[in-house]
Enzyme design. Sequence first.
Site, mmCIF file in Angstrom:
data_model
loop_
_atom_site.group_PDB
_atom_site.id
_atom_site.type_symbol
_atom_site.label_atom_id
_atom_site.label_comp_id
_atom_site.label_asym_id
_atom_site.label_seq_id
_atom_site.Cartn_x
_atom_site.Cartn_y
_atom_site.Cartn_z
ATOM 1 N N LYS A 1 44.301 81.313 29.247
ATOM 2 C CA LYS A 1 43.726 82.598 29.673
ATOM 3 C C LYS A 1 43.427 83.355 28.372
ATOM 4 C CE LYS A 1 42.581 85.716 32.730
ATOM 5 N NZ LYS A 1 41.289 85.596 33.434
ATOM 6 N N ASP B 1 41.826 81.137 35.937
ATOM 7 C CA ASP B 1 41.255 81.637 37.196
ATOM 8 C C ASP B 1 40.073 80.768 37.623
ATOM 9 O OD1 ASP B 1 40.191 82.631 34.844
ATOM 10 O OD2 ASP B 1 39.498 84.516 35.705
ATOM 11 N N ASP C 1 52.476 75.480 36.574
ATOM 12 C CA ASP C 1 53.328 75.539 37.766
ATOM 13 C C ASP C 1 52.493 75.947 38.976
ATOM 14 O OD1 ASP C 1 55.786 75.505 39.224
ATOM 15 O OD2 ASP C 1 55.793 77.696 39.146
ATOM 16 N N ASP D 1 51.010 73.408 42.321
ATOM 17 C CA ASP D 1 51.223 73.661 43.750
ATOM 18 C C ASP D 1 49.885 73.579 44.494
ATOM 19 O OD1 ASP D 1 53.921 74.107 43.278
ATOM 20 O OD2 ASP D 1 54.017 75.852 44.606
ATOM 21 N N TYR E 1 58.258 80.905 30.185
ATOM 22 C CA TYR E 1 59.639 80.569 30.549
ATOM 23 C C TYR E 1 60.551 80.582 29.320
ATOM 24 C CZ TYR E 1 58.217 78.947 35.232
ATOM 25 O OH TYR E 1 57.737 78.868 36.515
#
Length: 359
Positions: free
Chosen positions: A189, A222, A246, A250, A138
């Site tokens: 990652k 992942d 983010d 969720d 971001y």
Amino acid sequence: MREYRIAAIPADGIGPEVIDAGIAVLKALAGQRGDIRLDFDLFDWGTDYYKRHGVMMPADGLDRLRKFDAIYFGAVGAVDVPDHVTLWGLRLKICQGFDQYANVRPTRILPGIASPLGGVRAGDLDWVIVRENSEGEYSGAGGRVHQGLPEEVGMDVAVFTRVGVERIMRYAFRLAQSRPRKFLTVVTKSNAQRHGMVMWDEIAEKVSREFPDVTWDKMLVDAMTVRMVLKPQSLDTIVATNLHADVLSDLAGALAGSIGVAPTANIDPERRFPSMFEPIHGSAFDIAGKGIANPVASFWTAAEMLGHLGEREAGDQLMRAVERVCEAGIMTPDVGGNATTREVTEAVCNAIAGRNILD
Ligand code: GGG
């Protein structure tokens, strides 16, 4: 009497419905306790404001917010304005403008709410996700050239700085240290992203030495989704980049029963600026105006805001009232109930006042 000034920005979709509900329970709580006073100033910024003025908030918006003790925010997003315009024009402008670099997202299964994971009960899922909230994916760095031509290029550059990663890592280790399990999972990652993400791993290692009583491990994002679903009990505090966290939060909200119950705190840990508190969910314009938006996320958010203001006891009192109402089955359709936003709100106000919650 301790007094706090709160800037309320309901913004878009179901934002106004859940922020109205949140203000109602906060007023009920302050009235019942008698030791705190909460004054709300309402700001009409958001997509409607954008349609009238061409901007989501005025140019001096941050200056106007600066004097408040906290910001209570609803949601951004509308059907007829691109999401990147609404998000960058309001929510991110405030988070980044006030350097609210720690986005804290607690998740647990509230009484009476069922997890979609079979056999998982309340204590099995009790996490706090710390989302880096100022940079990374971001950062806003990037651009598009040769638009519309075959050779068009679009770039979003993830920027990770040592200052940015160290401060969020330290925040996450400190938070993990304050929780009973003292356990942190660092998500990256770093197999595929071999620069910034490898730096995250190195910084995690370095910062961990300041917290010898905190146990920690590392996960690739992942594999983390699999662990959240299959072994929720194995997690406690989690730190991840802006984008990864983010997405994971969720998933966390859904695993705890509904994204409609999950809160967020956008914190400036140094308290140079007001911090901002909001439900995780977006504007959900598909249900806006129907009176069925789940207000629990905005109540839990309000409890987090009280905690940040130094009113942890009042925040806990609010959460006890919310839990009583959920346990009694007074819930909106997203969590299997048939109550309206107003009915849940009235029940929570009754619980705070010590009345029968069905009055
Ligand atoms: N209350 C949270 C909210 O309005 N979220 C809107 C959204 O699109 N957020 C994307 C993001 O934070 O990355």
